[in-house]
Design an enzyme around this catalytic site. Sequence first.
Site, PDB file in Angstrom:
ATOM      1  N   LYS A   1      -1.867  -6.086 -11.396  1.00 41.90           N
ATOM      2  CA  LYS A   1      -2.634  -5.035 -12.075  1.00 41.90           C
ATOM      3  C   LYS A   1      -1.758  -3.847 -12.452  1.00 41.90           C
ATOM      4  O   LYS A   1      -1.783  -3.389 -13.587  1.00 41.90           O
ATOM      5  CB  LYS A   1      -3.734  -4.481 -11.142  1.00 41.90           C
ATOM      6  CG  LYS A   1      -4.907  -5.376 -10.918  1.00 41.90           C
ATOM      7  CD  LYS A   1      -6.026  -4.611 -10.197  1.00 41.90           C
ATOM      8  CE  LYS A   1      -5.649  -4.060  -8.834  1.00 41.90           C
ATOM      9  NZ  LYS A   1      -5.424  -5.074  -7.800  1.00 41.90           N
TER      10      LYS A   1
ATOM     11  N   ARG B   1       7.149  -8.037  -2.445  1.00 41.09           N
ATOM     12  CA  ARG B   1       7.126  -6.862  -3.313  1.00 41.09           C
ATOM     13  C   ARG B   1       7.950  -5.714  -2.723  1.00 41.09           C
ATOM     14  O   ARG B   1       7.936  -5.478  -1.531  1.00 41.09           O
ATOM     15  CB  ARG B   1       5.681  -6.414  -3.516  1.00 41.09           C
ATOM     16  CG  ARG B   1       5.550  -5.157  -4.338  1.00 41.09           C
ATOM     17  CD  ARG B   1       4.196  -5.039  -4.963  1.00 41.09           C
ATOM     18  NE  ARG B   1       3.167  -4.655  -4.001  1.00 41.09           N
ATOM     19  CZ  ARG B   1       1.903  -4.437  -4.362  1.00 41.09           C
ATOM     20  NH1 ARG B   1       1.505  -4.615  -5.603  1.00 41.09           N
ATOM     21  NH2 ARG B   1       1.022  -4.083  -3.446  1.00 41.09           N
TER      22      ARG B   1
ATOM     23  N   ARG C   1       6.201  -1.418   0.945  1.00 41.81           N
ATOM     24  CA  ARG C   1       5.029  -0.626   1.341  1.00 41.81           C
ATOM     25  C   ARG C   1       4.549  -1.103   2.702  1.00 41.81           C
ATOM     26  O   ARG C   1       4.555  -2.289   2.981  1.00 41.81           O
ATOM     27  CB  ARG C   1       3.902  -0.834   0.321  1.00 41.81           C
ATOM     28  CG  ARG C   1       3.983   0.105  -0.848  1.00 41.81           C
ATOM     29  CD  ARG C   1       3.037  -0.296  -1.952  1.00 41.81           C
ATOM     30  NE  ARG C   1       1.665  -0.587  -1.515  1.00 41.81           N
ATOM     31  CZ  ARG C   1       0.667  -0.841  -2.357  1.00 41.81           C
ATOM     32  NH1 ARG C   1       0.886  -0.834  -3.669  1.00 41.81           N
ATOM     33  NH2 ARG C   1      -0.535  -1.106  -1.911  1.00 41.81           N
TER      34      ARG C   1
ATOM     35  N   ARG D   1     -13.442  -0.525  -6.688  1.00 35.76           N
ATOM     36  CA  ARG D   1     -13.160  -1.619  -5.773  1.00 35.76           C
ATOM     37  C   ARG D   1     -14.396  -2.037  -4.978  1.00 35.76           C
ATOM     38  O   ARG D   1     -14.310  -2.943  -4.161  1.00 35.76           O
ATOM     39  CB  ARG D   1     -12.090  -1.186  -4.788  1.00 35.76           C
ATOM     40  CG  ARG D   1     -10.694  -1.715  -5.128  1.00 35.76           C
ATOM     41  CD  ARG D   1      -9.801  -1.235  -4.018  1.00 35.76           C
ATOM     42  NE  ARG D   1      -8.572  -1.931  -3.843  1.00 35.76           N
ATOM     43  CZ  ARG D   1      -7.392  -1.513  -4.322  1.00 35.76           C
ATOM     44  NH1 ARG D   1      -7.336  -0.485  -5.114  1.00 35.76           N
ATOM     45  NH2 ARG D   1      -6.296  -2.166  -4.021  1.00 35.76           N
TER      46      ARG D   1
ATOM     47  N   ARG E   1      -6.025  -7.341   3.478  1.00 31.48           N
ATOM     48  CA  ARG E   1      -6.358  -6.813   2.152  1.00 31.48           C
ATOM     49  C   ARG E   1      -7.032  -7.884   1.303  1.00 31.48           C
ATOM     50  O   ARG E   1      -7.938  -7.593   0.528  1.00 31.48           O
ATOM     51  CB  ARG E   1      -5.096  -6.284   1.463  1.00 31.48           C
ATOM     52  CG  ARG E   1      -4.633  -4.967   2.059  1.00 31.48           C
ATOM     53  CD  ARG E   1      -3.230  -4.632   1.636  1.00 31.48           C
ATOM     54  NE  ARG E   1      -3.126  -4.354   0.209  1.00 31.48           N
ATOM     55  CZ  ARG E   1      -1.977  -4.423  -0.461  1.00 31.48           C
ATOM     56  NH1 ARG E   1      -0.866  -4.785   0.135  1.00 31.48           N
ATOM     57  NH2 ARG E   1      -1.961  -4.146  -1.731  1.00 31.48           N
TER      58      ARG E   1
HETATM   59  P1  AMP Z   1      -3.309  -0.347  -4.297  1.00 27.79           P
HETATM   60  O1  AMP Z   1      -2.048   0.410  -4.547  1.00 27.79           O
HETATM   61  O2  AMP Z   1      -4.237  -0.331  -5.470  1.00 27.79           O
HETATM   62  O3  AMP Z   1      -3.051  -1.741  -3.784  1.00 27.79           O
HETATM   63  O4  AMP Z   1      -4.074   0.428  -3.125  1.00 27.79           O
HETATM   64  C1  AMP Z   1      -3.522   0.561  -1.841  1.00 27.79           C
HETATM   65  C2  AMP Z   1      -4.584   0.955  -0.834  1.00 27.79           C
HETATM   66  O5  AMP Z   1      -5.180   2.196  -1.215  1.00 27.79           O
HETATM   67  C3  AMP Z   1      -5.748  -0.008  -0.705  1.00 27.79           C
HETATM   68  O6  AMP Z   1      -5.470  -1.078   0.165  1.00 27.79           O
HETATM   69  C4  AMP Z   1      -6.846   0.918  -0.176  1.00 27.79           C
HETATM   70  O7  AMP Z   1      -6.655   1.185   1.198  1.00 27.79           O
HETATM   71  C5  AMP Z   1      -6.570   2.208  -0.921  1.00 27.79           C
HETATM   72  N1  AMP Z   1      -7.326   2.249  -2.201  1.00 27.79           N
HETATM   73  C6  AMP Z   1      -6.805   2.264  -3.466  1.00 27.79           C
HETATM   74  N2  AMP Z   1      -7.782   2.299  -4.385  1.00 27.79           N
HETATM   75  C7  AMP Z   1      -8.952   2.300  -3.693  1.00 27.79           C
HETATM   76  C8  AMP Z   1     -10.328   2.316  -4.063  1.00 27.79           C
HETATM   77  N3  AMP Z   1     -10.715   2.319  -5.359  1.00 27.79           N
HETATM   78  N4  AMP Z   1     -11.255   2.324  -3.074  1.00 27.79           N
HETATM   79  C9  AMP Z   1     -10.901   2.335  -1.784  1.00 27.79           C
HETATM   80  N5  AMP Z   1      -9.635   2.300  -1.358  1.00 27.79           N
HETATM   81  C10 AMP Z   1      -8.653   2.293  -2.303  1.00 27.79           C
END
Ligand code: AMP
Length: 209
Positions: free
Chosen positions: A13, A122, A153, A88, A164
């Site tokens: 994404k 990653r 990360r 999400r 996740r």
């Molecule tokens: P990402 O970088 O999009 O993979 O997000 C990393 C982490 O941030 C996720 O595993 C969640 O803990 C948190 N996070 C990011 N976007 C959201 C969202 N829309 N709702 C809830 N938690 C989020």
Amino acid sequence: MNIIFLGPPGAGKGTQAQIICQKMGIPQISTGDMLRAAIAAKTETGLKAKEYMDKGQLVPDAVVIDIVKERLTGEDCQKGYILDGFPRTVEQAQSLGTFAKIDAAINLDVADEVLVARLSGRRVCPLCGAPYHVDRLNGETLCKVDATPLIQRDDDKPETVLNRLKVYHQKTAPLIDYYRSEGKLMNITGSGSLEEISAEIFETLEAIR
Ligand code: AMP
Ligand code: ZN
């Protein structure tokens, strides 16, 4: 155009959103990036979010909804934007519908086995957020953009990756039906090459523009 990028963690994404945003001249709004920035800045929101993120859990709806609502009032969002990693949950999608008009939801469809390999390999630049994969780094350890040492990360560590994916299937996958019923869903098979996938996304969006 106001676009959502849906898909499991590791589907690409962020990478695809970055390519399409550059091409269309609109901002990429990544809640994950904004939350990591809040953590780095040690804000109250950041400290609260970190506890959830480190475990691979979702940050509470109210926290992310507030962040996105505020961000979308930005001058740069008035011509359109791509939301990357938001919504999400169905609750987030319902709330978004009250303050934004979404034109399309691009769903990147990738099998779980592929996701685990992608997420575990990653690496990211802690400075500019650029994503990399060990398979394509050929031993290189620095960001191509700014020569910052790349990191893994915390939530890309194996234990957290599986959690996740579980959270994705429980909480986020229902959004596929949600946006299908609104007539906005566009499904893209996310297993080809980076260039093939971005070409397909771009054509799909051009067709509805
Ligand atoms: P990402 O970088 O999009 O993979 O997000 C990393 C982490 O941030 C996720 O595993 C969640 O803990 C948190 N996070 C990011 N976007 C959201 C969202 N829309 N709702 C809830 N938690 C989020
Ligand atoms: Zn960088």
